[in-house]
Enzyme design. Structure first.
Site, PDB file in Angstrom:
ATOM      1  N   TYR A 198      45.523  48.373  45.352  1.00 21.78           N
ATOM      2  CA  TYR A 198      45.901  47.357  46.690  1.00 21.78           C
ATOM      3  C   TYR A 198      47.190  47.738  47.129  1.00 21.78           C
ATOM      4  O   TYR A 198      48.328  47.372  46.303  1.00 21.78           O
ATOM      5  CB  TYR A 198      45.847  46.065  46.048  1.00 21.78           C
ATOM      6  CG  TYR A 198      44.298  45.472  46.049  1.00 21.78           C
ATOM      7  CD1 TYR A 198      43.449  45.254  46.907  1.00 21.78           C
ATOM      8  CD2 TYR A 198      43.957  45.772  44.354  1.00 21.78           C
ATOM      9  CE1 TYR A 198      42.209  44.982  46.633  1.00 21.78           C
ATOM     10  CE2 TYR A 198      42.789  45.377  44.290  1.00 21.78           C
ATOM     11  CZ  TYR A 198      41.735  44.977  45.152  1.00 21.78           C
ATOM     12  OH  TYR A 198      40.599  44.520  44.961  1.00 21.78           O
ATOM     13  N   GLU A 233      32.093  54.980  52.451  1.00 22.85           N
ATOM     14  CA  GLU A 233      31.287  53.488  51.932  1.00 22.85           C
ATOM     15  C   GLU A 233      30.202  53.289  52.716  1.00 22.85           C
ATOM     16  O   GLU A 233      30.544  53.172  53.872  1.00 22.85           O
ATOM     17  CB  GLU A 233      32.477  52.520  51.608  1.00 22.85           C
ATOM     18  CG  GLU A 233      31.859  51.459  50.863  1.00 22.85           C
ATOM     19  CD  GLU A 233      32.930  50.315  50.660  1.00 22.85           C
ATOM     20  OE1 GLU A 233      33.654  50.484  49.874  1.00 22.85           O
ATOM     21  OE2 GLU A 233      32.704  49.258  51.452  1.00 22.85           O
ATOM     22  N   ALA A 277      38.529  42.992  36.352  1.00 20.46           N
ATOM     23  CA  ALA A 277      38.080  44.285  36.329  1.00 20.46           C
ATOM     24  C   ALA A 277      38.210  45.099  35.328  1.00 20.46           C
ATOM     25  O   ALA A 277      37.397  45.781  34.572  1.00 20.46           O
ATOM     26  CB  ALA A 277      38.227  45.023  37.441  1.00 20.46           C
TER      27      ALA A 277
HETATM   28  P1  FAD Z   1      40.962  42.591  39.287  1.00 19.74           P
HETATM   29  O1  FAD Z   1      41.434  44.181  39.010  1.00 19.74           O
HETATM   30  O2  FAD Z   1      40.352  41.814  38.106  1.00 19.74           O
HETATM   31  O3  FAD Z   1      42.228  41.949  40.137  1.00 19.74           O
HETATM   32  C1  FAD Z   1      41.835  40.387  40.521  1.00 19.74           C
HETATM   33  C2  FAD Z   1      42.983  39.636  40.571  1.00 19.74           C
HETATM   34  O4  FAD Z   1      43.412  39.516  39.380  1.00 19.74           O
HETATM   35  C3  FAD Z   1      44.150  40.608  41.329  1.00 19.74           C
HETATM   36  O5  FAD Z   1      44.890  39.484  42.204  1.00 19.74           O
HETATM   37  C4  FAD Z   1      44.904  40.963  40.330  1.00 19.74           C
HETATM   38  O6  FAD Z   1      46.234  41.421  40.667  1.00 19.74           O
HETATM   39  C5  FAD Z   1      44.624  39.911  39.309  1.00 19.74           C
HETATM   40  N1  FAD Z   1      44.976  40.439  37.875  1.00 19.74           N
HETATM   41  C6  FAD Z   1      44.317  41.515  37.457  1.00 19.74           C
HETATM   42  N2  FAD Z   1      44.943  41.562  36.143  1.00 19.74           N
HETATM   43  C7  FAD Z   1      45.456  40.563  35.752  1.00 19.74           C
HETATM   44  C8  FAD Z   1      46.179  40.149  34.548  1.00 19.74           C
HETATM   45  N3  FAD Z   1      45.921  40.660  33.207  1.00 19.74           N
HETATM   46  N4  FAD Z   1      46.713  38.816  34.625  1.00 19.74           N
HETATM   47  C9  FAD Z   1      46.719  38.203  35.531  1.00 19.74           C
HETATM   48  N5  FAD Z   1      46.267  38.728  36.838  1.00 19.74           N
HETATM   49  C10 FAD Z   1      45.400  39.647  36.905  1.00 19.74           C
HETATM   50  N6  FAD Z   1      33.824  43.159  46.368  1.00 19.74           N
HETATM   51  C11 FAD Z   1      32.606  43.092  46.177  1.00 19.74           C
HETATM   52  O7  FAD Z   1      32.195  41.659  46.042  1.00 19.74           O
HETATM   53  N7  FAD Z   1      31.611  44.274  46.294  1.00 19.74           N
HETATM   54  C12 FAD Z   1      32.067  45.126  46.418  1.00 19.74           C
HETATM   55  O8  FAD Z   1      31.327  46.329  46.505  1.00 19.74           O
HETATM   56  C13 FAD Z   1      33.383  45.617  46.610  1.00 19.74           C
HETATM   57  N8  FAD Z   1      33.886  46.980  46.883  1.00 19.74           N
HETATM   58  C14 FAD Z   1      35.277  46.960  47.016  1.00 19.74           C
HETATM   59  C15 FAD Z   1      35.742  48.112  46.822  1.00 19.74           C
HETATM   60  C16 FAD Z   1      37.078  48.499  47.234  1.00 19.74           C
HETATM   61  C17 FAD Z   1      37.504  49.998  47.123  1.00 19.74           C
HETATM   62  C18 FAD Z   1      37.996  47.637  46.851  1.00 19.74           C
HETATM   63  C19 FAD Z   1      39.679  47.916  47.017  1.00 19.74           C
HETATM   64  C20 FAD Z   1      37.489  46.281  46.891  1.00 19.74           C
HETATM   65  C21 FAD Z   1      36.097  45.926  46.715  1.00 19.74           C
HETATM   66  N9  FAD Z   1      35.722  44.655  46.523  1.00 19.74           N
HETATM   67  C22 FAD Z   1      34.328  44.532  46.507  1.00 19.74           C
HETATM   68  C23 FAD Z   1      36.415  43.495  46.771  1.00 19.74           C
HETATM   69  C24 FAD Z   1      37.078  43.195  45.153  1.00 19.74           C
HETATM   70  O9  FAD Z   1      35.984  42.821  44.602  1.00 19.74           O
HETATM   71  C25 FAD Z   1      37.972  41.865  45.495  1.00 19.74           C
HETATM   72  O10 FAD Z   1      39.066  42.255  46.088  1.00 19.74           O
HETATM   73  C26 FAD Z   1      38.187  40.940  44.228  1.00 19.74           C
HETATM   74  O11 FAD Z   1      38.620  39.821  44.308  1.00 19.74           O
HETATM   75  C27 FAD Z   1      39.203  41.713  43.008  1.00 19.74           C
HETATM   76  O12 FAD Z   1      38.590  42.827  42.489  1.00 19.74           O
HETATM   77  P2  FAD Z   1      39.131  43.603  41.643  1.00 19.74           P
HETATM   78  O13 FAD Z   1      38.076  44.591  40.828  1.00 19.74           O
HETATM   79  O14 FAD Z   1      40.535  44.501  42.054  1.00 19.74           O
HETATM   80  O15 FAD Z   1      39.909  42.494  40.496  1.00 19.74           O
END
Ligand code: FAD
Length: 290
Positions: A145, A18, A126
């Site tokens: 995670y 990355e 997401a």
């Molecule tokens: P989601 O999957 O939407 O989850 C967010 C939160 O909501 C979590 O606590 C999850 O458990 C909860 N959740 C999900 N679905 C539900 C539901 N149905 N009901 C209730 N709660 C729910 N951030 C950046 O800004 N830019 C980047 O380029 C970037 N790259 C990353 C690369 C990797 C490999 C990783 C692991 C993280 C990256 N991040 C990046 C960080 C990421 O954006 C944050 O961790 C963010 O807070 C969560 O993103 P997510 O896509 O996992 O969210």
């Protein structure tokens, strides 16, 4: 458009790196230098971060992913966050990616803005972004995670949310960093049992200094094994030795993961090509890379 997924299925141990869009002016020139260094590690793909809400130089994410492909013949993966985004904005971004030939996207929500700044937008999680990307023909990765997202306190919910992303169409996952491999093994078994069959690529970040690791553990909620705490104490007054110890520790993690036949490893190299190369060399030394 490229599909990283096909590349991964034909590789002994998928190995990726990355990077982030360099800060300041002339981002593409600076990115080209980083990619030239990272390319020496011969990664299967390089993913490029973006800042949630488009701050910093993240408007360059797609251009850098395209540069990686066009100039270095390495598949590029563009990160895409949806927090605060409108459907029209995401459609415009997908069109840019298609025009640039970037076919693989890491679909993310992004961190929520600080309290008081409502995110708004058309997407909550997401998993709401993933179907749109799939409809347009993208290969989609999503975040996993091993120790749970910082705001997710229940391991069961953590795995349920992961499965929902798979059901929404995620082709593979890349994990948040973790410093103890046991955390990954403890998470992987129930994830598989819950039906998460999509490949999960393990994200590893070497610690380079005390303040960086402090920031990471508070930002990500990752646990800190005693071995790292001892190294931090041992090299407290020697930043160069601490950096080297951090890289060696990460290389040991990668080799252990490879020995456990994980689906792939991803190195958070923080735009330091020497980290990517050290990781590739450590895996090659043990026969996990040609
Ligand atoms: P989601 O999957 O939407 O989850 C967010 C939160 O909501 C979590 O606590 C999850 O458990 C909860 N959740 C999900 N679905 C539900 C539901 N149905 N009901 C209730 N709660 C729910 N951030 C950046 O800004 N830019 C980047 O380029 C970037 N790259 C990353 C690369 C990797 C490999 C990783 C692991 C993280 C990256 N991040 C990046 C960080 C990421 O954006 C944050 O961790 C963010 O807070 C969560 O993103 P997510 O896509 O996992 O969210």
């Amino acid at each position: 458009m490229n599909s990283v997924f096909e590349t991964l299925s034909g590789t002994q141990l998928p190995f990726s790196v990355e990077m982030f869009p360099p800060k300041g002016q002339l981002t593409l020139d600076a990115a080209r230098q980083v990619v030239a260094g990272v390319a020496k590690a011969r990664p299967d793909f390089i993913s490029v971060t973006c800042s949630a809400g488009g701050s910093g130089n993240s408007s360059q994410t797609v251009d850098i992913a395209a540069l990686i492909q066009d100039e270095f013949s390495i598949p590029g993966v563009a990160h895409l966050t949806c927090v605060g985004a409108t459907r029209a904005g995401i459609e415009a971004e997908m069109a840019r990616m298609k025009a640039a030939g970037v076919g693989t996207v890491l679909a993310l929500r992004g961190d929520l803005p600080a309290e008081g700044n409502a995110a708004g937008g058309d997407f909550r999680y997401a998993k709401d972004l993933i179907p749109l990307l799939k409809q347009e023909g993208f290969t989609v990765a999503a975040a996993a995670y091993p120790e749970g997202h910082i705001t997710c306190l229940s391991p069961q919910d953590n795995i349920r949310h992961l499965r929902e992303k798979q059901e929404a169409g995620a082709d593979f996952f890349i994990t948040q960093l973790f410093f103890g491999n046991e955390a990954f093994y403890r998470f992987h078994e129930p994830a598989l049992a819950a039906g998460v069959g999509a490949p999960i690529i393990c994200g590893i970040m070497p610690f380079l200094g005390k303040s960086q690791i402090q920031r990471m553990i508070f930002m990500c909620g990752s646990s800190l094994p005693a071995g790292i705490i001892k190294l931090l104490a041992k090299y407290e007054d020697d930043p160069a030795a601490l950096r080297q110890a951090g890289i060696e520790y990460a290389c040991e993690q990668l080799v252990d993961l490879a020995n456990h036949q994980v689906d792939g490893v991803h190195v958070y190299a923080m735009n330091h090509p020497d980290i990517a190369c050290a990781a590739a060399d450590a895996l090659a030394d043990k026969g996990f890379r040609a």
